[in-house]
Design a protein around this motif. Sequence first.
Motif, PDB file in Angstrom:
ATOM      1  N   ASN B  25       0.817  -1.228   0.000  1.00  0.00           N
ATOM      2  CA  ASN B  25       0.000   0.000   0.000  1.00  0.00           C
ATOM      3  C   ASN B  25       0.849   1.276   0.000  1.00  0.00           C
ATOM      4  N   SER B  44       1.197  -2.319  -4.156  1.00  0.00           N
ATOM      5  CA  SER B  44       1.764  -3.429  -3.399  1.00  0.00           C
ATOM      6  C   SER B  44       2.386  -4.437  -4.357  1.00  0.00           C
ATOM      7  N   GLY B  83       1.945   3.378   3.746  1.00  0.00           N
ATOM      8  CA  GLY B  83       2.372   2.076   3.284  1.00  0.00           C
ATOM      9  C   GLY B  83       3.568   1.562   4.040  1.00  0.00           C
TER      10      GLY B  83
END
Lengths: 324, 341
Positions: B25, B44, B83
């Motif tokens: 992410n 990802s 992320g």
Amino acid sequence: MRFLFRRLTFYIVAAFAAITLNFFIPRMMVGDPVQLMFAQFQGRLDPRAMESLKETFGFVQGPLLQQYITYLTNLFQGNFGLSVSSFPVPVIELIGPSLAWTVRLIGFSTILAFIIGTILGVFAAWRRGGGIDNIFLPIASVVGAFPFFWIAMVVLYLFGLVWKWFPIGHAYDVSMQVDWGNPTFLSSVVQHSLMPLCTIIITAIGGWMLGMRNNMIGVLSQDYVTMAQAKGLSDRRVMLVYAARNAILPSLTGFAMSLGFVVGGALVVELVFAYPGMGYTLLRAVQGRDYPLMQAVFLVITLAVLAANFAADIMYVLLDPRAR
Amino acid sequence: MSAISPSAAKTPESTSGQPLLSVRNLEVEYRTKRGRVKAVDHVSFDISTNEVLGLAGESGCGKSTIAHAVTRILKPPAYITGGQIMFKSTDILGMSDDELRAFRWEHLSIVFQSAMNALNPVLSVGAQIIDAIQAHMPVSKDEARARALELLDVVGIHSNRVDSYPHQLSGGMRQRAVIAIALALNPEMIIMDEPTTALDVVVQKQIIQEIRQLKDKFGFSILFITHDLSLLVEFSDRIGIMYAGELAEIGPSREIFDNPQHPYTVRLMNSFPTISGPRIELKGIPGSPPDLVTPPSGCRFHPRCDVAIAGRCQEEHPELQQTSPRHFAACHLIDERKGNS
């Protein structure tokens, strides 16, 4: 090396051209100093006096080529003729010391200003938005933008007249003998030089700093700087060897030019501080219609510009492998 | 495919099937005057040991930004805003500057796009390898130099060029030198950001060949960024297709090539000629990549998509979904196809 050799050849040719022009230009002009002086006396001068004046000025009879050869021979012997305003002192004896004072004072302060300005520029760019960048740089730029003579006079007024920290004229205490081995004399020289030195440095620093900062910022965005950081090199090495080494290259040309003007360019400082350098001598020569002295000053200035350019070429070769 | 070579001794735990690099992410923002631009949006992917993952897409799709984010060399106005990036079990985003300094190059190095800009013009090639080695290992200058000579030899540069300056080398040699620098500490992974873009096609082929050989020899993984999809198909194990900051499709190269799921991938394929394949008419992709200050609603590709589903693609943002065991794509058409079958 071949590059330097080529440049050296060029400078030798240029120097020779300058020497030659220095000979021919005055002779191509209408009238000569002797006629000018003669006219000023409005006929009260004996024509025979004109002959002796010509001799005094070092005018040589005979065809132009022969005169030229005499001129060259004299030049290589360091014979620039006799000064008119300080008759009968040889020009070389006037120029020698004043050149030395100028090179010492102006040369030293120009180099110092370049070094300090460049280092500050490096840090301003490295810590962009930090103290040096946000506070020091604007101040230095504003000071650098003031008229030179104004700064010089403010310095002279405050430190010389109001607070009397420093002596206000000449290169050393005139009651002393020139003796470089004497510590009192040396300290007198330093004291006399501090005001002009600081004036030159504070006015020149801003320009070098701004130039170096902007070069640095351009270089810092280069991939090789990012890669150097990624490789794990110390900040010091990245800043100096990767960024500054490249950023300084464009500054060198400007530095060489300012070095070239050291000999002739500090007229204002030398006048304000009554410093017995080349600028001061040139002014005296002009005021006293001292043609032999003027001619010699111009020649020295020209040769100095050429020498400074050659020095810049050497620096370039040392710092930039692409110039080799 | 992911045979572990002896030189991967640094990664004993990678045999457990844990990926070498794992990006989850990832979000990267550029804070511009016109507003915040999400250049990378919830991307990802994993890369395992000795694997080559290619990332392809048009200019500005965020592929280089990902490369720079993973190595943490992004500079303002770019910021990682979300992320996770894990290298084995270390969190790259959580590292301090000193930890990063030690980690980078020893475990993960990067090859920049333009070799001319990646080499310091005032230092010899050898010096630029030596300083990388000495920054990480307590070796003498002579030992480092010996290693530099070895590395130059490995990438096919004669050792008498060790004292050459970048401007004295050809474009191909410069790129090889940059690769030699990247190899200096025998990293487990090398990120290659368009390493052959600035080279002509012949040199490009040679360099790609050499990279492949080096990879087999040293057993590192590669994240290979390029806009040249045809290059990736033969070179990488898996390919990720980026569009407007998002991963549109990711899967094994062969599958992407034979059975692309995303209309963007299909269009991208059609805009490159293949050397050995059948003659096809090359088609560009109409329109241009969207402005990421105000990305299109729904699927970001819908304004340029000729098979968009009226209503749905404008409204609903497609998520990556599995189409085969290792193949994922983010397109509503996959549902449609499933529904039809």
